[in-house]
Each structure stands twice: as structure tokens, then as C-alpha cells.
Design a protein around this motif. Structure first.
Motif, PDB file in Angstrom:
ATOM      1  N   GLN A 251       1.121  -1.274  -0.464  1.00  0.00           N
ATOM      2  CA  GLN A 251       0.323  -0.401   0.365  1.00  0.00           C
ATOM      3  C   GLN A 251       0.821   1.443  -0.214  1.00  0.00           C
ATOM      4  OE1 GLN A 251      -3.283   0.185  -0.066  1.00  0.00           O
ATOM      5  NE2 GLN A 251      -3.386   2.728  -0.167  1.00  0.00           N
ATOM      6  N   TYR A 253       3.174   1.421  -1.760  1.00  0.00           N
ATOM      7  CA  TYR A 253       3.951   2.197  -3.501  1.00  0.00           C
ATOM      8  C   TYR A 253       2.778   2.255  -3.770  1.00  0.00           C
ATOM      9  CZ  TYR A 253       4.000   1.252  -8.054  1.00  0.00           C
ATOM     10  OH  TYR A 253       4.520   1.499  -9.321  1.00  0.00           O
ATOM     11  N   LYS A 254       1.037   2.083  -3.855  1.00  0.00           N
ATOM     12  CA  LYS A 254       0.247   3.225  -4.061  1.00  0.00           C
ATOM     13  C   LYS A 254       0.145   4.711  -3.765  1.00  0.00           C
ATOM     14  CE  LYS A 254      -4.638   1.753  -4.901  1.00  0.00           C
ATOM     15  NZ  LYS A 254      -5.988   1.429  -4.555  1.00  0.00           N
ATOM     16  N   ASP A 255       0.461   4.536  -2.185  1.00  0.00           N
ATOM     17  CA  ASP A 255      -0.356   5.935  -1.992  1.00  0.00           C
ATOM     18  C   ASP A 255       1.080   6.867  -2.594  1.00  0.00           C
ATOM     19  OD1 ASP A 255      -1.688   4.923  -0.333  1.00  0.00           O
ATOM     20  OD2 ASP A 255      -0.708   4.825   1.425  1.00  0.00           O
ATOM     21  N   MET A 257       2.758   6.360  -5.224  1.00  0.00           N
ATOM     22  CA  MET A 257       2.029   6.876  -7.098  1.00  0.00           C
ATOM     23  C   MET A 257       0.671   7.550  -6.864  1.00  0.00           C
ATOM     24  SD  MET A 257       4.230   5.354  -8.613  1.00  0.00           S
ATOM     25  CE  MET A 257       3.185   5.089 -10.157  1.00  0.00           C
ATOM     26  N   GLU A 258      -0.219   7.383  -5.796  1.00  0.00           N
ATOM     27  CA  GLU A 258      -1.471   8.398  -6.138  1.00  0.00           C
ATOM     28  C   GLU A 258      -1.306   9.595  -4.913  1.00  0.00           C
ATOM     29  OE1 GLU A 258      -3.894   5.614  -4.880  1.00  0.00           O
ATOM     30  OE2 GLU A 258      -5.109   4.444  -6.201  1.00  0.00           O
ATOM     31  N   LEU A 259       0.367  10.090  -4.108  1.00  0.00           N
ATOM     32  CA  LEU A 259       0.220  11.090  -4.202  1.00  0.00           C
ATOM     33  C   LEU A 259      -0.297  12.506  -5.243  1.00  0.00           C
ATOM     34  CD1 LEU A 259       0.877  11.469  -0.998  1.00  0.00           C
ATOM     35  CD2 LEU A 259       3.522  12.546  -2.285  1.00  0.00           C
ATOM     36  N   PRO A 260      -0.794  13.538  -4.896  1.00  0.00           N
ATOM     37  CA  PRO A 260      -1.454  14.564  -5.467  1.00  0.00           C
ATOM     38  C   PRO A 260       0.259  14.978  -5.987  1.00  0.00           C
ATOM     39  CG  PRO A 260      -2.176  14.297  -3.965  1.00  0.00           C
ATOM     40  CD  PRO A 260      -1.572  13.634  -3.841  1.00  0.00           C
ATOM     41  N   ASN A 262       2.806  13.548  -6.792  1.00  0.00           N
ATOM     42  CA  ASN A 262       3.434  12.645  -7.761  1.00  0.00           C
ATOM     43  C   ASN A 262       2.282  12.366  -9.202  1.00  0.00           C
ATOM     44  OD1 ASN A 262       5.447  12.942  -5.758  1.00  0.00           O
ATOM     45  ND2 ASN A 262       4.720  10.970  -4.966  1.00  0.00           N
ATOM     46  N   ALA A 263       1.532  13.328  -9.425  1.00  0.00           N
ATOM     47  CA  ALA A 263       0.211  12.996  -9.831  1.00  0.00           C
ATOM     48  C   ALA A 263       0.677  12.987 -11.447  1.00  0.00           C
ATOM     49  CB  ALA A 263      -0.658  14.041 -10.755  1.00  0.00           C
ATOM     50  N   LYS A 266       1.795   9.148 -11.877  1.00  0.00           N
ATOM     51  CA  LYS A 266       0.799   8.258 -12.045  1.00  0.00           C
ATOM     52  C   LYS A 266       0.461   7.791 -13.427  1.00  0.00           C
ATOM     53  CE  LYS A 266      -2.426   5.743 -10.480  1.00  0.00           C
ATOM     54  NZ  LYS A 266      -3.348   5.708 -11.526  1.00  0.00           N
ATOM     55  N   ASP A 270       0.762   5.358 -16.170  1.00  0.00           N
ATOM     56  CA  ASP A 270      -1.041   4.875 -17.240  1.00  0.00           C
ATOM     57  C   ASP A 270      -0.258   4.708 -18.677  1.00  0.00           C
ATOM     58  OD1 ASP A 270      -1.878   4.107 -14.155  1.00  0.00           O
ATOM     59  OD2 ASP A 270      -3.334   6.313 -14.500  1.00  0.00           O
TER      60      ASP A 270
END
Length: 574
Positions: A251, A253-255, A257-260, A262-263, A266, A270
Motif C-alpha cells: 500500500q 507504493y500505491k500511496d 503513486m497516488e500522492l497529488p 506525484n500526479a 501516475k 498509466d
């Protein structure tokens, strides 16, 4: 075990039964128990030459490591591995440190049966062989340079014949015509010490791979297992062979990648995933997009709270330790039918090193083995916790990792990177040897036992330095309880390109037997804890040469006389 007088008696009997021909005779010991140290003059007088298995094998130009067929374009001694395609059949002069997905492999250099190159070939079911006289002007290779060919490797030989581009593409599509396989994992924000992962229940740790990645979860399994210090055919251990440390959940790592902040990272990930799944990328495009994504991750932002949580867990393990190893523990490695060996990177960090003002990180080429015995291709700068984390996260998007997942049809949108964090291996004592144990005899399904690859000092077995190779031995148990063993050394180690081949084993007989016994304890316990690993009584798993799966483990032996079990994973190849 036959030795000295017994061997001499046998040779004398055999001599009387053979015709008095002029062909040479030799005795080849198949294990260190077959000692001839006391009878060398008598053997010489009888005209019996003493040879090692290594000497005999060293004269062969060809050796099959994984038999099979491949259709592709023959590439001999490519200068840049990044230019290779999954439809290439590649001849390497030296072993590549990281083997990208290719249709088949030949190497001029010796390969270790337990190297990443061979284990990957077996896992992918792509043919692999040694050709000691490989060259651009080799008469069997030169006519086919860069042309479409059909390669066949058997145990006794190999051949190339002409094929067409259409057949190559059709064969590749046969392998790729499968649905993408999503990886299911579970969210958690808890950092968990290995010794707290599964108290009283080994199977619980194996289930935690869906939270922390299999590498970290399996260290928890080992930590619980070795609360019991008993070892087959050995005195109980007086130390814990499993390193201290803890797992960081997927989790995190997912946090990241999804941090604003770090947009953009992401979005780049994608885009790469979408194009890779569409199958529209050329090798050059994939390489460029992956490189840009990794660079962006290295300059991404890790929340201060995450860093502090890791520091707190380090302090709970041992507040005095400064040097830490931050290792990959992805959900797309060390899993059933996909071990992902060597795909991702690990980095060293120091708790005393501070991030720069921009929180940016870079990777610098470092071709020298580090103090822990790892052959590091790159080192991260500055050597902070955040930079080491981001270096590991970025390695999830190495070109070779992307290609390997695509080849196995693993859905890139579902991959995540956990972390296995532990003190540097040289914290307690210098490293004497690195080793890999596979709990079957590789390339010899009719023989039961374990394959042991052992290298002196800091050079690794899995990614050896060019011009070096490890010792290869087979541990043969003679009872279901593994209480009686022998060791047959097939090849002695060559520690570096500049050093000669050793004339003795890296470790003593007793040290090597203890390594095999540790492996037997682990495999038996894993068999009992993992449903579906073995469809029989786990008391027989050690000695079954026909088992469908085996265990691949990496160990180190330290100057203080202790083993460190670095990692354990399932292996499906034979």
C-alpha cells in the motif's frame, strides 16, 4: 562411502577384468567422500589417471541447460541488450547480468545451473545452452547471423535450420495468446517485523505475501520456523540464521503513486501500461518510456510520515544500526509460476544521510560488489531511506521487468512494490561465501537431491561477474529424514576473472552439509504450510526427484561461522 583402500581394491579387480588394451583409464571421484589421497602412487603404478568431474566437463564445447525449440532471429554477441526482442535467439559472449525476454539463449561463458539466466530460461520454458566455441565466425553460427532460424536443443546436441518471419511471429503469438492475469493484493498501512508476522502459524506468513509481497512474507515464515533451532543431521543452531527486519506493505507504493504531488508520475505509468497492454510499443519506445518513468519516480515525493514510520521500525529492530538494505518485495516476484528473480533492484541506505533540498535522487553506475556481497549495477545518491525506497519503486518499471511480466501476461495495472528492510548483511561479520540452493537436481530429473551453487567471497551466484563461476555440488540424502548425506562436487569455483579455478571446495564438507540440512528443514516446513506445494507426504518431499515444484533459496556464510538465509521462493523449473 568408498575411499582409499576400498577404491584401490575395486580398481585392481576391474583391471583384471579388462583386456590389456592401450586405451587410457581414469578414476573420477563423484564426491568428497571418495578420497584417494592415500593411494595416488598405487593408482599411478596401475596406469590409472585421477580426474575431476570439472576437468572432464571443461573440455566439452556444448552443454544443454534447458532443452527445447525456439523460432527467432539469431543475434551473436549483441552490443546492447536493450535492442533485443522476445523473438531473438541470442548468443552471449559473457553472461548478461540481467536477461531480457528472448526466444532462446546460448552463452560462450560457463553458466551456473542456479544462475538467474538458467532459472529464467526454465521458468519461461525457453531453450538455453553453453557453446564454448561460439564466435562470429563459428561455422555453425556464421551462416545464420541475423536471419530467421529454428533452434533445437536436446541433451546430446543442437541444430539450426532456416525458418520464416511469418513462422516466427506465429510461434510468438501462440505464447502470447492468453488473457492478462490480474494480481490481487490487500491494503494495509502497518509495518510488520518479521518475527511478528505469523506467531504459531507458518501458513499465515505465506498468506501475507498479498500484503507485503512474498519476499518479506517468506522472511517472516523463516523467522517463525527458526524459533526451533533443531536441524536435521546436525547439532541445534546456537544462533538465528534469519536476518532481523520488517516488511513495508504494498500500500505504501500505491500511496506514493497516488500522492497529488506525484500526479505526473501516475499519468506516465498509466500511459506506459496502456500502450504495453495494447502491444503497440517498439523496443526503443518501451525503453524510452520506462526510463522516463523511473527518472520521474526518483524525483517523486515520499511523505515525511512514511519515512518516519520506517525510521521508527528500524529503531525497534536495532537503534544503533546505520546501514540498512532496502530490498524489493513486489507482488510480481517470488509468486507461483513467476519467480521474477533478478528483475528488481535493491539499494543500501544510511540513517545518517540526509535528503537534499529538492528531495531528488540519482542512480550512479557502480560495477563493484558492495560490502554485503551484492553486485550492484547502480547505487542511489544520496544514500537516504527515501532515495533507496524510490530506487526500488522505480525498478518495478525496469524494461526487463515490464517485458517479463508481459511475457507471463501479468497485468501491469495490478502490480505493486512492497519492501523488505533489514540491516546490511556485513553488520555482524564479513562474508565468506554466497550460495544458491535449489531443492532438486537441476537438469537431472532422474537424480534425487539438492543443487548447491557456492561462490567465494563477495561475488554472487545469481549474477556472477564476467569470467567467474561458482562451485556446483549435489547433496544426496540417503534417507527420508535426511540424516545421511553425501556431497558430489561437479565443478570448482572460479571466484574472479583474474583468479585461477579453485582446487578445493569453497566451504568445508561439514559446512556444506549443514547448508543442505538447513534447506531440507525449510522445504519440509514449507511443504506442510503451503497447500498444493506437494501432493504427497511431506516427509518424502526432500528425496522426491519427480516433485512438480522445488524451493530456491539464497544463503550467505559469514566469517563468524554463521549462515544467513537471505530469501526463499518457489521454483517450478526442472
Amino acid at each position: 562411502v568408498a575411499a582409499n583402500a576400498t577404491i584401490l581394491n575395486f580398481v585392481n579387480i576391474l583391471r583384471t577384468k579388462l583386456p590389456s588394451a592401450t586405451f587410457p583409464l581414469a578414476f573420477v571421484p563423484t564426491g568428497d567422500g571418495q578420497s584417494t589421497s592415500e593411494i595416488i602412487p598405487q593408482l599411478t603404478a596401475l596406469g590409472i589417471e585421477l580426474l575431476s568431474i570439472d576437468t572432464i566437463m571443461g573440455g566439452n564445447n556444448f552443454r544443454a541447460l534447458h532443452t527445447g525449440q525456439a523460432w527467432g532471429y539469431l543475434r551473436v554477441f549483441p552490443k546492447n541488450q536493450d535492442d533485443l526482442n522476445p523473438t531473438d535467439i541470442v548468443v552471449f559472449e559473457e553472461l548478461p547480468l540481467d536477461l531480457t525476454v528472448v526466444a532462446g539463449v546460448m552463452t560462450k561463458a560457463f553458466q551456473d545451473t542456479n544462475s538467474h539466466v538458467n532459472l529464467k530460461s526454465k521458468e519461461r520454458n525457453t531453450p538455453n545452452m553453453i557453446l564454448r566455441n561460439a564466435a562470429l565466425d563459428n561455422a555453425e553460427l556464421a551462416p545464420w547471423l541475423d536471419k530467421p532460424v529454428h533452434l533445437t536443443i536436446s541433451k546430446t546436441g543442437w541444430s539450426l535450420e532456416a525458418t520464416t518471419a511469418e513462422i516466427i511471429q506465429a510461434k510468438f503469438q501462440e505464447r502470447q495468446n492468453k488473457p492478462w492475469r490480474p494480481l490481487v493484493w490487500n491494503a494495509s498501512q502497518s509495518l510488520l517485523n518479521y518475527k511478528e508476522m505469523c506467531p504459531g502459524s507458518l501458513s499465515t506468513c505465506l498468506e501475507l505475501g498479498s500484503v507485503y509481497g512474498t519476499k518479506a512474507a517468506n522472511l517472516g515464515f523463516l523467522k517463525e520456523l527458526f524459533l526451533d533451532k533443531t536441524v536435521p543431521r546436525s547439532a541445534p543452531l546456537t544462533y538465528d540464521p534469519v536476518p532481523e527486519g520488517f516488511g513495508v506493505p504494498l500500500q505504501f507504493y500505491k500511496d506514493f503513486m497516488e500522492l497529488p504531488a506525484n500526479a505526473a508520475i501516475k499519468a506516465a505509468a498509466d500511459e506506459l501500461i496502456a500502450k504495453e497492454k495494447e502491444g503497440v510499443l517498439t523496443v526503443a519506445q518501451r525503453t524510452a518510456m520506462a526510463s522516463a518513468l523511473r527518472a520521474a519516480i526518483l524525483n517523486g515525493e515520499v511523505p515525511a510520515a512514511k519515512i518516519q514510520a520506517i525510521r521508527n521500525s528500524m529503531a525497534l529492530v536495532n537503534p544503533s544500526i546505520v546501514k540498512w538494505k532496502i530490498r524489493s518485495s513486489a507482488n510480481a516476484e517470488d509468486i507461483e509460476n513467476f519467480d521474477g528473480a533478478g528483475l528488481h533492484d535493491s539499494y543500501s541506505s544510511k540513517t545518517t544521510t540526509a535528503d537534499n533540498a529538492a528531495h531528488s535522487c540519482v542512480l550512479e553506475l557502480d560495477t563493484e560488489p558492495d560490502a554485503e556481497g551484492e553486485l550492484i549495477k547502480f547505487k542511489v545518491k544520496p544514500k537516504t531511506i527515501a532515495c533507496a525506497m524510490k530506487g526500488v519503486y522505480a525498478s518495478l518499471w525496469n524494461k526487463r521487468a515490464i517485458e517479463e511480466r508481459s511475457f507471463a501476461r501479468i497485468d501491469h495495472a495490478t502490480v505493486a512494490m512492497g519492501l523488505s528492510i533489514l540491516p546490511s548483511y556485513d553488520t555482524e561479520s564479513p562474508i565468506i561465501a554466497n550460495s544458491v540452493v535449489i531443492t532438486r537436481v537441476i537438469n537431472s530429473p532422474e537424480i534425487w537431491g539438492y543443487t548447491l551453487s557456492i561462490q567465494k567471497g563477495n561475488n554472487t551466484v545469481t549474477n556472477p561477474s564476467p569470467g567467474s563461476w561458482s562451485e556446483v555440488s549435489v547433496a544426496r540424502p540417503y534417507g527420508l529424514d535426511f540424516t545421511t548425506q553425501s556431497i558430489s562436487t561437479v565443478r570448482y569455483a572460479k571466484p574472479t576473472a583474474a583468479s585461477p579455478v579453485l582446487t578445493t571446495t569453497v566451504l568445508s564438507r561439514e559446512q556444506t552439509l549443514l547448508m543442505a540440512s538447513l534447506a531440507a528443514k525449510i522445504e519440509t516446513a514449507y511443504c506442510k504450510a503451503k497447500a498444493g506445494y506437494y501432493f504427497g507426504s511431506c516427509t518424502a518431499v526432500v528425496t522426491d526427484s519427480d516433485k512438480k515444484k522445488s524451493i530456491d533459496m539464497e544463503m550467505k556464510y559469514l566469517e563468524n561461522g554463521q549462515f544467513v538465509i537471505k530469501q526463499v521462493r518457489e521454483f517450478g523449473g526442472k
